[in-house]
Write a protein that holds these residues in place. Structure first.
Motif, mmCIF file in Angstrom:
data_model
loop_
_atom_site.group_PDB
_atom_site.id
_atom_site.type_symbol
_atom_site.label_atom_id
_atom_site.label_comp_id
_atom_site.label_asym_id
_atom_site.label_seq_id
_atom_site.Cartn_x
_atom_site.Cartn_y
_atom_site.Cartn_z
ATOM 1 N N SER A 55 6.635 11.814 -1.242
ATOM 2 C CA SER A 55 7.105 10.651 -1.987
ATOM 3 C C SER A 55 6.405 9.410 -1.439
ATOM 4 O O SER A 55 6.046 9.347 -0.259
ATOM 5 C CB SER A 55 8.627 10.505 -1.899
ATOM 6 N N VAL A 56 6.189 8.453 -2.333
ATOM 7 C CA VAL A 56 5.385 7.281 -1.981
ATOM 8 C C VAL A 56 6.154 6.009 -2.247
ATOM 9 O O VAL A 56 6.750 5.854 -3.318
ATOM 10 C CB VAL A 56 4.075 7.274 -2.803
ATOM 11 N N ASP A 57 6.170 5.114 -1.282
ATOM 12 C CA ASP A 57 6.705 3.770 -1.464
ATOM 13 C C ASP A 57 5.521 2.818 -1.368
ATOM 14 O O ASP A 57 5.120 2.407 -0.275
ATOM 15 C CB ASP A 57 7.748 3.467 -0.384
ATOM 16 N N GLU A 58 4.939 2.512 -2.530
ATOM 17 C CA GLU A 58 3.721 1.689 -2.547
ATOM 18 C C GLU A 58 3.989 0.300 -1.979
ATOM 19 O O GLU A 58 3.150 -0.276 -1.292
ATOM 20 C CB GLU A 58 3.167 1.577 -3.976
ATOM 21 N N GLU A 59 5.159 -0.216 -2.288
ATOM 22 C CA GLU A 59 5.498 -1.559 -1.822
ATOM 23 C C GLU A 59 5.500 -1.635 -0.295
ATOM 24 O O GLU A 59 4.939 -2.539 0.302
ATOM 25 C CB GLU A 59 6.863 -1.956 -2.356
ATOM 26 N N ALA A 60 6.121 -0.626 0.319
ATOM 27 C CA ALA A 60 6.172 -0.597 1.779
ATOM 28 C C ALA A 60 4.887 -0.024 2.376
ATOM 29 O O ALA A 60 4.638 -0.145 3.575
ATOM 30 C CB ALA A 60 7.370 0.241 2.230
ATOM 31 N N GLY A 61 4.070 0.604 1.519
ATOM 32 C CA GLY A 61 2.826 1.191 2.012
ATOM 33 C C GLY A 61 3.054 2.438 2.847
ATOM 34 O O GLY A 61 2.311 2.706 3.798
ATOM 35 N N VAL A 62 4.077 3.212 2.484
ATOM 36 C CA VAL A 62 4.433 4.389 3.284
ATOM 37 C C VAL A 62 4.499 5.641 2.410
ATOM 38 O O VAL A 62 5.078 5.622 1.320
ATOM 39 C CB VAL A 62 5.804 4.193 3.976
ATOM 40 N N ILE A 63 3.889 6.712 2.895
ATOM 41 C CA ILE A 63 4.011 8.020 2.254
ATOM 42 C C ILE A 63 4.916 8.882 3.127
ATOM 43 O O ILE A 63 4.714 8.963 4.339
ATOM 44 C CB ILE A 63 2.643 8.719 2.131
ATOM 45 N N THR A 64 5.905 9.509 2.508
ATOM 46 C CA THR A 64 6.803 10.400 3.239
ATOM 47 C C THR A 64 6.519 11.840 2.814
ATOM 48 O O THR A 64 6.617 12.176 1.639
ATOM 49 C CB THR A 64 8.275 10.054 2.940
ATOM 50 N N ILE A 65 6.123 12.643 3.788
ATOM 51 C CA ILE A 65 5.813 14.052 3.518
ATOM 52 C C ILE A 65 6.917 14.892 4.157
ATOM 53 O O ILE A 65 7.143 14.823 5.360
ATOM 54 C CB ILE A 65 4.447 14.435 4.117
ATOM 55 N N THR A 66 7.609 15.662 3.329
ATOM 56 C CA THR A 66 8.723 16.465 3.818
ATOM 57 C C THR A 66 8.382 17.937 3.700
ATOM 58 O O THR A 66 8.026 18.419 2.630
ATOM 59 C CB THR A 66 10.003 16.164 3.005
ATOM 60 N N SER A 67 8.470 18.636 4.820
ATOM 61 C CA SER A 67 8.241 20.078 4.840
ATOM 62 C C SER A 67 9.604 20.739 4.994
ATOM 63 O O SER A 67 10.272 20.555 6.014
ATOM 64 C CB SER A 67 7.317 20.442 6.008
ATOM 65 N N SER A 68 10.034 21.501 3.997
ATOM 66 C CA SER A 68 11.427 21.944 3.976
ATOM 67 C C SER A 68 11.738 22.999 5.030
ATOM 68 O O SER A 68 12.869 23.086 5.503
ATOM 69 C CB SER A 68 11.798 22.464 2.587
ATOM 70 N N THR A 69 10.755 23.808 5.435
ATOM 71 C CA THR A 69 11.022 24.835 6.458
ATOM 72 C C THR A 69 10.067 24.792 7.647
ATOM 73 O O THR A 69 10.385 25.323 8.707
ATOM 74 C CB THR A 69 10.922 26.263 5.874
ATOM 75 N N GLY A 70 8.887 24.221 7.466
ATOM 76 C CA GLY A 70 7.896 24.225 8.540
ATOM 77 C C GLY A 70 7.356 25.608 8.862
ATOM 78 O O GLY A 70 6.647 25.800 9.851
ATOM 79 N N LEU A 71 7.680 26.596 8.037
ATOM 80 C CA LEU A 71 7.259 27.972 8.319
ATOM 81 C C LEU A 71 5.870 28.245 7.742
ATOM 82 O O LEU A 71 5.520 27.730 6.679
ATOM 83 C CB LEU A 71 8.266 28.960 7.716
#
Ligand SMILES: [Zn+2]
Ligand SMILES: [Zn+2]
Length: 306
Positions: A55-71
């Motif tokens: 997910s991307v917050d262009e205003e804040a300039g931050v991309i959040t990458i979520t890995s649900s299991t890390g497996l």
């Protein structure tokens, strides 16, 4: 007269405002001051099939990458190291040690590591699990800047996740959790993908997969981190991409800086971007190549688990 004076001040303020607005959003200096956007590439290449969302917050300039299991999405002995029943189970790699090779490696071996000899008298080291022998699902969240830039003061990479491979698995530098560089005892617990679990059953890579060095016939690219290529491996916590050992043209770059990267064109960034390359130094002469060690080039974002 006084009214005119106030009007002039107001006008001046508007002009000044307009100017400062201009300088932060215009043309040629953008890449130098704000960095190249990695958003589109991050969105396209992280594997949602393996439970990774972006997910991307262009205003804040931050991309959040979520890995649900890390497996891992590939075979590893750690999926079921004793029973060997899991569909993604495969044996540990076996390393045939010929004369003179691996001197640095087996000096540091621990006693219960499995050694044998083949008919020519060569050492055979069978890799095996050590204390940490299972992997579990862990949700990871990595935040990186949309437009990574060079940090004024470079920080050492963490003794924890320093980035995420495109399959959602974290990668570490060349240190173990006791803050010492990986030795033979650590390295001989790696699977063919260059990964193993930590004390929290947290599966992670230290080095690129290099199944070609092993006796087993392993398929190549399926391990996610095969590095003897120009593939995009993942992203560091500072937002810069990590590539295999080669550049897009198939050459090994000769102008890497002390952080293991350089500015240049890649397949995914045709206008050029600062990017890291996996090391070409044979770690402990053991046939493994560290993905990234030393300092970050940019400012690292957060990497959290829960
Ligand atoms: Zn480790
Ligand atoms: Zn390059």
């Amino acid at each position: 007269m006084r009214k005119l004076f106030i009007t002039t001040i107001a006008l001046l303020a508007i002009i000044l405002n307009a100017c400062s607005g201009d300088s932060s959003s215009s043309s040629s200096s953008i890449e130098e001051t704000e960095g190249v956007s990695v958003t589109a590439v991050v969105q396209e290449y992280f594997k949602d099939a393996n439970g990774v969302t972006v997910s991307v917050d262009e205003e804040a300039g931050v991309i959040t990458i979520t890995s649900s299991t890390g497996l891992p999405d590939h075979k590893t002995p750690y999926y079921d190291v004793y029973e060997k029943q899991h569909e993604l189970y495969e044996d540990f790699p076996t390393y045939y040690v010929t004369d003179g090779i691996l001197e640095n490696f087996y000096i540091d071996q621990i006693a219960d590591r499995i050694f044998s000899y083949d008919e020519d008298g060569n050492y055979i080291i069978t890799y095996a699990a050590n204390d940490n022998d299972e992997i579990g699902a862990i949700k990871y969240v990595m935040e990186i800047p949309t437009n990574p830039t060079e940090a004024a003061i470079k920080e050492e990479t963490d003794l924890a996740a320093i980035g995420m491979v495109l399959n959602g698995v974290p990668f570490f530098n060349n240190y173990n959790q006791s803050s010492v560089p990986l030795g033979g005892a650590d390295v001989s617990t790696l699977d063919s993908a260059g990964g193993h679990p930590g004390a929290l059953a947290d599966y992670h890579y230290h080095v690129g997969a290099n199944p070609g060095i092993y006796a087993d016939e392993n398929p190549e690219i399926e391990y996610g981190t095969l590095i003897d290529e120009n593939q995009l491996v993942g992203f560091m916590r500072d937002g810069f991409p990590l590539y295999g050992q080669q550049d897009q043209d198939g050459e090994y770059p000769d102008d890497l800086d002390e952080y293991g990267g350089h500015f240049g064109v890649t397949e995914h960034f045709p206008d050029g971007i600062y990017h890291y390359h996996a090391s070409t130094e044979d770690y402990l002469d053991a046939g493994w190549y560290v993905l990234k060690s030393g300092k970050y080039y940019g400012t690292p974002g957060t990497f959290t688990s829960n």
